[in-house]
Write an enzyme that holds these catalytic residues in place. Structure first.
Site, mmCIF file in Angstrom:
data_model
loop_
_atom_site.group_PDB
_atom_site.id
_atom_site.type_symbol
_atom_site.label_atom_id
_atom_site.label_comp_id
_atom_site.label_asym_id
_atom_site.label_seq_id
_atom_site.Cartn_x
_atom_site.Cartn_y
_atom_site.Cartn_z
ATOM 1 N N HIS A 162 1.145 4.390 4.088
ATOM 2 C CA HIS A 162 1.853 5.114 3.753
ATOM 3 C C HIS A 162 2.796 3.217 2.169
ATOM 4 C CE1 HIS A 162 5.495 5.587 0.877
ATOM 5 N NE2 HIS A 162 6.255 5.771 0.868
ATOM 6 N N HIS A 167 2.276 1.985 -1.400
ATOM 7 C CA HIS A 167 3.006 1.349 -2.612
ATOM 8 C C HIS A 167 2.303 -0.183 -2.514
ATOM 9 C CE1 HIS A 167 6.928 3.149 -1.984
ATOM 10 N NE2 HIS A 167 6.809 3.160 -1.056
ATOM 11 N N GLU A 208 8.653 7.284 -5.347
ATOM 12 C CA GLU A 208 7.939 7.642 -5.214
ATOM 13 C C GLU A 208 6.828 9.191 -4.847
ATOM 14 O OE1 GLU A 208 8.120 6.627 -1.497
ATOM 15 O OE2 GLU A 208 9.210 4.679 -1.718
ATOM 16 N N SER A 227 0.134 8.616 -0.382
ATOM 17 C CA SER A 227 0.233 8.249 0.959
ATOM 18 C C SER A 227 -0.702 9.376 2.138
ATOM 19 C CB SER A 227 0.308 7.734 1.640
ATOM 20 O OG SER A 227 2.312 7.799 1.845
HETATM 21 N N1 TIH Z 1 5.641 11.623 3.944
HETATM 22 C C1 TIH Z 1 4.397 10.273 3.680
HETATM 23 C C2 TIH Z 1 3.217 9.687 4.341
HETATM 24 O O1 TIH Z 1 2.955 10.818 5.460
HETATM 25 O O2 TIH Z 1 2.216 9.531 3.983
HETATM 26 C C3 TIH Z 1 5.304 8.632 3.987
HETATM 27 C C4 TIH Z 1 6.819 8.701 3.379
HETATM 28 C C5 TIH Z 1 6.805 8.695 2.360
HETATM 29 C C6 TIH Z 1 8.535 8.681 1.832
HETATM 30 C C7 TIH Z 1 9.350 8.802 2.721
HETATM 31 S S1 TIH Z 1 8.480 9.249 4.059
HETATM 32 FE FE FE2 Z 2 8.067 4.363 0.447
#
Ligand code: TIH
Ligand code: FE2
Length: 294
Positions: A162, A167, A208, A227
């Site tokens: 992630h 990012h 996000e 991600s």
């Molecule tokens: N759910 C995202 C992932 O599976 O890559 C990770 C997160 C992003 C934001 C909060 S948790």
């Molecule tokens: Fe994040």
């Protein structure tokens, strides 16, 4: 690193110096002794980190590198379909490895010459004000462990996939890097916890989990969508609302599930005009006024 307190495994440091990450019994890695050993070792690196040091080298197992390779491959295809152009160009510019997990120091070394952002390791939850505040100086707090191999398509717990695929690729864009910086400035400027929460929620629903109209198609630019190769297949079916500061700053969300309420920018210009300008200028009073009317 995640921006709110809801999902972070607590990290305990014993008197003998050993570090233990307390995974919940529902965590997919709970019963996996090898995985837990990696989590403990990686958390110890971050706990001993001093600002200014190079990011310590993390050892990963072959299985962990395979998780990165699998997720990179799945996401690369889905990004072509679902990610905005600015993200695709920035990803190309950063040129991360696809077959093994990069070291955070390598991520920093690639990113810094492009947009001035550097990665620093975080063992667990970083307080909101600190996490966001240092964005203003071009520092990004990042976890260094990787999700468990049994659930590669999604994790509620932010991991290096992630932080880096979501990012870092985004931070390789000049326009996005500027948005992250002004978000950091806003987090430093506001004084009350309520105003900080508001700033943080706007971040959640944009950097996000933001989505954007591009040539009449709905695309994603939020790192949390970009991600997860599970969630990225679902965002077009969610409750898509117009970009609105008050709505973003006050809507509740659940970090443990796919996000079912998303806010759509009509263009990158609109994102900068509405959200970038807000972060660049907001203070406790302007946020209180937003909350008060209509
Ligand atoms: N759910 C995202 C992932 O599976 O890559 C990770 C997160 C992003 C934001 C909060 S948790
Ligand atoms: Fe994040």
């Amino acid at each position: 690193m995640f921006e709110e307190a809801q999902y972070f495994a607590p990290v305990a440091k014993r008197e003998d110096g050993s570090v233990t990450v307390e995974l919940a019994s529902s965590h997919p890695g709970f019963a996996d002794a090898v995985y837990r050993e990696r989590r403990n070792a990686i958390a110890a690196l971050a706990l001993n980190y001093q600002p200014g040091d190079p990011v310590p080298h993390a050892e990963y197992t072959e299985e962990e590198h395979q998780v990165w390779a699998l997720v990179s491959r799945e996401l690369a295809a889905k990004h072509q379909r679902y990610a905005i152009r600015e993200f695709l160009d920035a990803t190309e510019r950063l040129g991360l490895p696809k077959d093994h997990i990069p070291q955070l120091q390598e991520v920093s070394d690639r990113l810094y010459p492009l947009t001035g952002f550097r990665y620093i390791p975080a063992a667990g939850l970083v307080p909101l004000r600190e996490f966001y505040g240092v964005l203003a100086d071009g520092y990004f707090h990042s976890t260094q462990y990787i999700r468990h191999h049994s659930v590669p398509f999604y994790t509620p717990e932010p991991d290096i996939i992630h932080e880096v695929i979501g990012h870092a690729n985004t931070l390789a864009s000049d326009r996005f890097a500027e948005l992250y910086r002004v978000a950091g400035g806003a987090a430093r400027r506001v004084e009350s916890e309520d105003a900080l929460q508001f700033v943080s929620k706007v971040f959640w629903f944009t950097l996000e989990f933001g989505v954007m109209r591009e040539a009449s198609e709905l695309k994603a630019y939020g790192a949390g969508i970009l991600s997860s190769y599970g969630e990225i297949e679902e965002f077009r079916g969610m409750d898509i609302r117009p970009l609105d500061l008050k709505a973003m700053g006050t809507t509740e969300y659940d970090i443990t599930k796919y996000q079912d309420v998303l806010f759509e920018a009509m263009s990158f210009d609109q994102l900068e005009d509405v959200v970038g300008s807000f972060w660049a200028t907001c203070d406790d009073d302007s946020i209180a006024r937003l909350l008060a009317d209509g």
